[in-house]
Design a protein around this motif. Structure first.
Motif, mmCIF file in Angstrom:
data_model
loop_
_atom_site.group_PDB
_atom_site.id
_atom_site.type_symbol
_atom_site.label_atom_id
_atom_site.label_comp_id
_atom_site.label_asym_id
_atom_site.label_seq_id
_atom_site.Cartn_x
_atom_site.Cartn_y
_atom_site.Cartn_z
ATOM 1 N N ARG A 1 0.854 -1.183 0.000
ATOM 2 C CA ARG A 1 0.000 0.000 0.000
ATOM 3 C C ARG A 1 0.890 1.233 0.000
ATOM 4 N N VAL A 2 0.272 2.366 -0.300
ATOM 5 C CA VAL A 2 1.003 3.634 -0.275
ATOM 6 C C VAL A 2 0.884 4.229 1.132
ATOM 7 N N TYR A 3 2.024 4.554 1.719
ATOM 8 C CA TYR A 3 2.013 5.186 3.045
ATOM 9 C C TYR A 3 2.693 6.551 2.974
ATOM 10 N N LEU B 1 6.285 9.617 0.135
ATOM 11 C CA LEU B 1 5.360 8.503 -0.044
ATOM 12 C C LEU B 1 6.171 7.244 -0.287
ATOM 13 N N VAL B 2 5.738 6.156 0.365
ATOM 14 C CA VAL B 2 6.405 4.877 0.152
ATOM 15 C C VAL B 2 5.359 3.833 -0.218
ATOM 16 N N PHE B 3 5.799 2.837 -0.972
ATOM 17 C CA PHE B 3 4.908 1.763 -1.422
ATOM 18 C C PHE B 3 5.474 0.474 -0.867
ATOM 19 N N GLU B 4 4.828 -0.046 0.174
ATOM 20 C CA GLU B 4 5.406 -1.222 0.839
ATOM 21 C C GLU B 4 4.362 -2.032 1.589
ATOM 22 N N GLU B 5 4.776 -3.234 1.967
ATOM 23 C CA GLU B 5 3.926 -4.086 2.811
ATOM 24 C C GLU B 5 4.157 -3.718 4.261
ATOM 25 N N ARG B 6 3.062 -3.635 5.017
ATOM 26 C CA ARG B 6 3.247 -3.387 6.453
ATOM 27 C C ARG B 6 2.405 -4.349 7.269
#
Lengths: 147, 358
Positions: A4-6, A142-147
């Motif tokens: 997701r984008v965070y 903005l980061v695009f990662e799994e959390r």
């Protein structure tokens, strides 16, 4: 798990370039000048920079695990696909704005020129691996990662 | 043994999708007295106006039942439930045994005992077949009277106007959409309706539908008469509880459920417009005949039927609808006078916002 984008509000400078690049990415021409100057209807961004005093961050669809917009959509235009993305099928949207009413994040936006909702698809429709807002953010807020 | 669902609208879909998240195997059977795959009930007005075609009415993709391994029994009515033998009996005498049963039979139009209500030309408007019946004859109407200025009444009025039919709306209360809108909002909508050439009569209702076999007019409670060749009764919907009542299931206005959507009878659940489920604000039970609520109740019922405990946190009234070009969004108790509420209002040229806080 899905990416997701965070937003990192501590480094967001509120420049709103994510909005610009999002709109361009989802435009017909995908060219910044043509999209903003000549396209009718004008492309709408699917991300909004929320700003108050010195705090700002970009907000887009959170692709919820149990999305209220999907549960509330009266036509079946909103759906959660197998990858976990919440996808809005514009051809089925009649612009009733029920998703606008129920979304706790205020993510779906009204595209008044077309009478339809637009929302973040994580750039799936444009074939990008990393969403445009993330890639183009000048301050990596903005980061695009799994959390 | 199967999960059996009576009814095939949004609550039913909510249940099927939830069951299949946690139980891929146990058969699911859906029974419906309508002949159609699940379609969007709120879209029937757009279907009548011609804005959407029948193919757009589908609420789920065409492989929905196959993909979820659902056996469909369409165009056949469930006539009784035997909770002792855990069987549902269909009109064609077939009996289906259930492991868990969901009653999602929805609402039926409320038709008060108005004289002449059985005449040719009197319609209700909640199902696709109602819209088809109206659509088939819409060209022939010279004037139509809609009884009720609630959501359904005004949506059908809008569609009929778009088809060029002159319409008069008759509403017993003193304003339109009186259950959800306050006076100011009601005035905005009323003027939008009247701008389109629709006559709105409030404070009165229809006492008699006149004509021999066919409708030729209506007589109002003040004695006035309106000539018309059709009447749509859109006063409201009431829970379709007859099946549940006959089976000894506890019913008040709707089927009473707990927060897991279970009725007082073991293995039997209820969801959607037929249900009087938990109310978020009052902490009692209430019927919420709205689409999102039906999906969520269906989902909660589905999880619990499949053995995963989930609780319904309670319904909240909410609606988003566009009427005669004016988008109207309401949520919660949007039309209460309560001195303990702090109310913030803002009226501008074309918008009206109101928030109430406790």
């Amino acid at each position: 798990m899905m990416k997701r984008v965070y937003a990192k509000e501590e480094v967001c400078i509120g420049c709103r370039l994510c909005e610009v690049y999002c709109a361009v990415e989802h435009s017909l021409s995908r060219d910044i000048i043509r999209a903003y100057k000549y396209e009718q209807p004008k492309p709408e961004p699917r991300v909004t920079v929320e700003e108050k005093e010195h705090i700002s961050f970009a907000l887009q669809c959170r692709h919820c695990d149990e999305p209220l917009c999907v549960e509330a959509c009266i036509t079946g235009a909103m759906m959660k696909d197998e990858s976990g993305r919440v996808i809005h099928r514009e051809e089925k949207c009649i612009g009733c704005w029920t998703c606008v009413l129920v979304c706790p994040y205020g993510a779906p936006r009204r595209d008044l020129s077309r009478g339809k909702v637009v929302k973040c698809d994580l750039c799936q429709s444009t074939g990008r691996e990393i969403p445009a807002c993330v890639e183009m953010c000048p301050n990596r807020a903005l980061v695009f990662e799994e959390r | 043994m199967s999960y059996v669902v009576i009814g095939n609208s949004v609550a039913s879909v909510g249940a099927i999708e939830a069951i299949r998240k946690v139980d891929k195997k146990t058969p699911i059977v859906v029974i419906s007295d309508e002949p159609y795959s699940v379609y969007s009930r709120p879209l029937i007005s757009e279907y009548l106006s011609g804005k959407v075609g029948e193919e757009m009415m589908n609420y789920r993709d065409s492989d929905f039942y196959e993909r979820n391994r659902v056996t469909t029994k369409f165009n056949v009515k469930a006539v009784s439930i035997n909770s002792r033998t855990k069987r549902v009996r269909l009109k064609n005498e077939e009996e289906i045994e259930y492991k868990k049963l969901l009653i999602a039979t929805g609402g039926i139009p409320f038709v008060p005992p108005i004289e002449g209500r059985d005449k040719d030309g009197v319609f209700t408007f909640t199902k696709l077949d109602d819209a088809k019946r109206l659509k088939a004859r819409v060209e022939s109407f010279n004037h139509l009277v809609v009884i009720g200025a609630g959501l359904i009444g005004l949506k059908v009025t809008e569609s009929l106007r778009q088809r060029g039919v002159p319409v008069t709306v008759v509403e017993l209360s003193n304003r339109v959409m009186s259950t959800v809108l306050d006076e100011e909002a009601g005035r905005i909508i009323r003027s939008a309706i009247e701008r389109e050439g629709v006559e709105v009569i409030t404070g009165l209702t229809v006492e008699e539908i006149t004509g021999k076999e066919k409708v030729t007019g209506v007589k109002l409670t003040n004695g006035n008469r309106i000539k018309c060749d059709a009447v749509v009764i859109a006063i409201g919907v009431i829970p379709n509880t007859s099946l549940a009542k006959d089976a000894g299931i506890r019913v008040n206005r709707g089927i009473i459920t707990d927060s897991t959507m279970k009725t007082n009878i073991p293995h039997v659940y209820a969801a959607g417009d037929v249900t009087e489920g938990p109310d978020y604000l009052s902490k009692g039970n209430r019927v919420f005949p709205i689409w999102p609520n039906a999906y969520i109740q269906g989902k909660i019922a589905g999880y619990n039927m499949a053995g995963v405990k989930r609780e319904f946190t309670g319904g909240i009234a909410m609606n988003s609808i566009e009427l005669f070009g004016v988008p109207v969004l309401t949520a919660g108790l949007s039309n209460v006078e309560d001195e303990n509420l702090e109310v913030l209002k803002k009226s501008e040229e074309s918008t009206y916002k109101k928030n109430g806080y406790t």
